[in-house]
Design an enzyme around this catalytic site. Structure first.
Site, PDB file in Angstrom:
ATOM      1  N   ASP A  28       1.732   3.040   2.485  1.00 44.64           N
ATOM      2  CA  ASP A  28       1.034   4.006   3.334  1.00 44.64           C
ATOM      3  C   ASP A  28       1.743   4.254   4.668  1.00 44.64           C
ATOM      4  OD1 ASP A  28       0.550   1.488   4.292  1.00 44.64           O
ATOM      5  OD2 ASP A  28      -1.584   1.798   4.668  1.00 44.64           O
ATOM      6  N   ARG A  54      -6.600  -0.031   0.955  1.00 42.75           N
ATOM      7  CA  ARG A  54      -7.733   0.161   1.878  1.00 42.75           C
ATOM      8  C   ARG A  54      -7.843   1.609   2.319  1.00 42.75           C
ATOM      9  NH1 ARG A  54      -7.250  -4.494   5.840  1.00 42.75           N
ATOM     10  NH2 ARG A  54      -5.170  -3.594   5.820  1.00 42.75           N
ATOM     11  N   ASP A  85       0.788  -1.242   0.000  1.00 43.41           N
ATOM     12  CA  ASP A  85       0.000   0.000   0.000  1.00 43.41           C
ATOM     13  C   ASP A  85       0.820   1.292   0.000  1.00 43.41           C
ATOM     14  OD1 ASP A  85      -2.240  -1.520  -0.010  1.00 43.41           O
ATOM     15  OD2 ASP A  85      -2.795  -1.156   2.081  1.00 43.41           O
TER      16      ASP A  85
HETATM   17  O1  F6P Z   1      -2.431  -4.098   3.384  1.00 48.09           O
HETATM   18  C1  F6P Z   1      -2.319  -4.578   2.105  1.00 48.09           C
HETATM   19  C2  F6P Z   1      -3.656  -5.000   1.559  1.00 48.09           C
HETATM   20  O2  F6P Z   1      -3.408  -5.700   0.359  1.00 48.09           O
HETATM   21  C3  F6P Z   1      -4.649  -3.870   1.333  1.00 48.09           C
HETATM   22  O3  F6P Z   1      -4.426  -3.139   0.158  1.00 48.09           O
HETATM   23  C4  F6P Z   1      -5.935  -4.641   1.321  1.00 48.09           C
HETATM   24  O4  F6P Z   1      -7.009  -3.811   1.666  1.00 48.09           O
HETATM   25  C5  F6P Z   1      -5.710  -5.679   2.355  1.00 48.09           C
HETATM   26  O5  F6P Z   1      -4.318  -5.878   2.426  1.00 48.09           O
HETATM   27  C6  F6P Z   1      -6.384  -7.003   2.111  1.00 48.09           C
HETATM   28  O6  F6P Z   1      -6.096  -7.837   3.180  1.00 48.09           O
HETATM   29  P1  F6P Z   1      -6.486  -9.373   3.279  1.00 48.09           P
HETATM   30  O7  F6P Z   1      -5.608 -10.117   2.332  1.00 48.09           O
HETATM   31  O8  F6P Z   1      -6.211  -9.728   4.697  1.00 48.09           O
HETATM   32  O9  F6P Z   1      -7.914  -9.465   2.905  1.00 48.09           O
END
Ligand code: F6P
Length: 324
Positions: free
Chosen positions: A131, A173, A129
């Site tokens: 971020d 996210r 991300d």
């Molecule tokens: O933090 C990285 C990320 O790929 C975000 O961009 C995304 O919202 C989230 O993880 C998805 O997480 P998971 O694989 O736990 O659903």
């Protein structure tokens, strides 16, 4: 310091393996013993530890995912969970930890270090991300934007063939970095990011202008997962309500962006960060994240790294408008 551990936590990211490899080999180079912790903080609480040698990290630099596996741990959010983790580290003689992960990982480390100051933790930013404050790019970001770019290129071919309007959702996210970069790189008509308010009227105006004035018959709109307008399906629905004659399709790229072979830049930066994390532990540092800013290694307190999201560069948003 005689013994350190390495873990990956939160969402995996391409380049994490390069970072693990560099941490392990740097530690061995300086005569430290190294322990791998499987599944991040979950493994810390389960004492899922194993000894790592130079050979343990052979042949992983080019692989996506993480050889240490990862988890998002609810248990580590509790005082009781952290107490077990601390006891396990002490029992194993671990004095320092290289934690590779994102804001959740560093939030956990920061809370843990407030409770226990006899173990050091240094972080490497690992999240697609991008971020985190204190680094120009996080491990995984460069690969993710390249993966997204290639997927969007493919979609553009079919969009052009059928004169269609595509809404493509990319990950992020809370941050629009993947959306913005992949949008610029693919010549998207618009990019919707959580950092700026989405005006449906403006979006429609842009699409209209592109189709009428610029004679474009197909269009691509990139929507960051966390955009306030509610994701690609929601935005597509809104546009369809107002302009029924658009032939609209939606594509959600999803976890394809999290996997794959890390780019060259990713491997090099991740290796550099992993090496510097071990050096920082040896220099007695803790509660900090390693970053790279303007090509230089930087140290940012966990609390600082996680508290503020990086600002989106408004010039890049303007670029989308001008160049579309
Ligand atoms: O933090 C990285 C990320 O790929 C975000 O961009 C995304 O919202 C989230 O993880 C998805 O997480 P998971 O694989 O736990 O659903």
């Amino acid at each position: 310091m005689k013994k350190i551990a390495v873990l990956t936590s939160g969402g995996d990211a391409p380049g994490m393996n390069a970072c693990i490899r560099a941490s392990v080999r740097t530690a061995l180079h300086f005569g430290l013993e190294v322990v791998g912790i499987r599944r991040g903080y979950e493994g810390m609480m389960d004492a899922d530890f194993f000894e790592m040698t130079s050979h343990s990290v052979s042949g992983i630099i080019q692989r996506g995912g993480t050889m240490l596996r990862s988890a998002r741990s609810e248990r580590f959010r509790t005082k009781a969970g952290r107490k077990i983790a601390h006891a396990n580290l002490k029992k194993a003689g671990i004095e320092g930890v290289v934690a590779i992960g994102g804001d959740g990982t560093f939030t956990g480390a920061n809370v843990f270090l407030k409770e226990y100051d006899d173990i050091a933790v240094v972080g490497c930013p690992g999240t697609i991300d991008n971020d985190l404050i204190g680094t120009d790019f996080t491990i995984g970001y460069d690969t993710a934007i390249n993966t997204a770019m290639q997927a969007i290129d493919n979609i553009k071919d079919t969009a052009n063939a059928h004169d269609r309007l595509f809404f493509i959702e990319v990950m992020g996210r809370d941050a629009g970095f993947i959306a913005l970069r992949s949008g610029i790189a693919t010549g998207a008509e618009a990019v919707l990011v959580p950092e700026s308010q989405t005006s449906m009227d403006m979006l429609i105006e842009t699409l209209e202008m592109n189709s009428q004035k610029r004679k474009k018959t197909s269009s691509i709109v990139i929507v960051a997962e966390g955009d306030q307008a509610g994701g690609a399906f929601k935005v597509a629905q809104e546009v369809k309500k107002r302009f029924n004659d658009y032939d609209i399709r939606v594509s959600v790229l999803g976890h394809i962006q999290r996997g794959g072979r890390p780019t060259c830049m990713e491997r090099v930066n991740a290796s550099r960060m992993g090496m510097e994390a071990v050096k920082a532990l040896l220099n007695g540092q803790s509660d900090i994240m390693i970053g790279i800013v303007n090509k230089n290694i930087t140290f940012t307190a966990f609390e600082q790294a996680i508290k503020h999201n990086q600002d989106i560069n408004p010039v890049l948003l303007e670029m989308v408008e001008i160049l579309a």
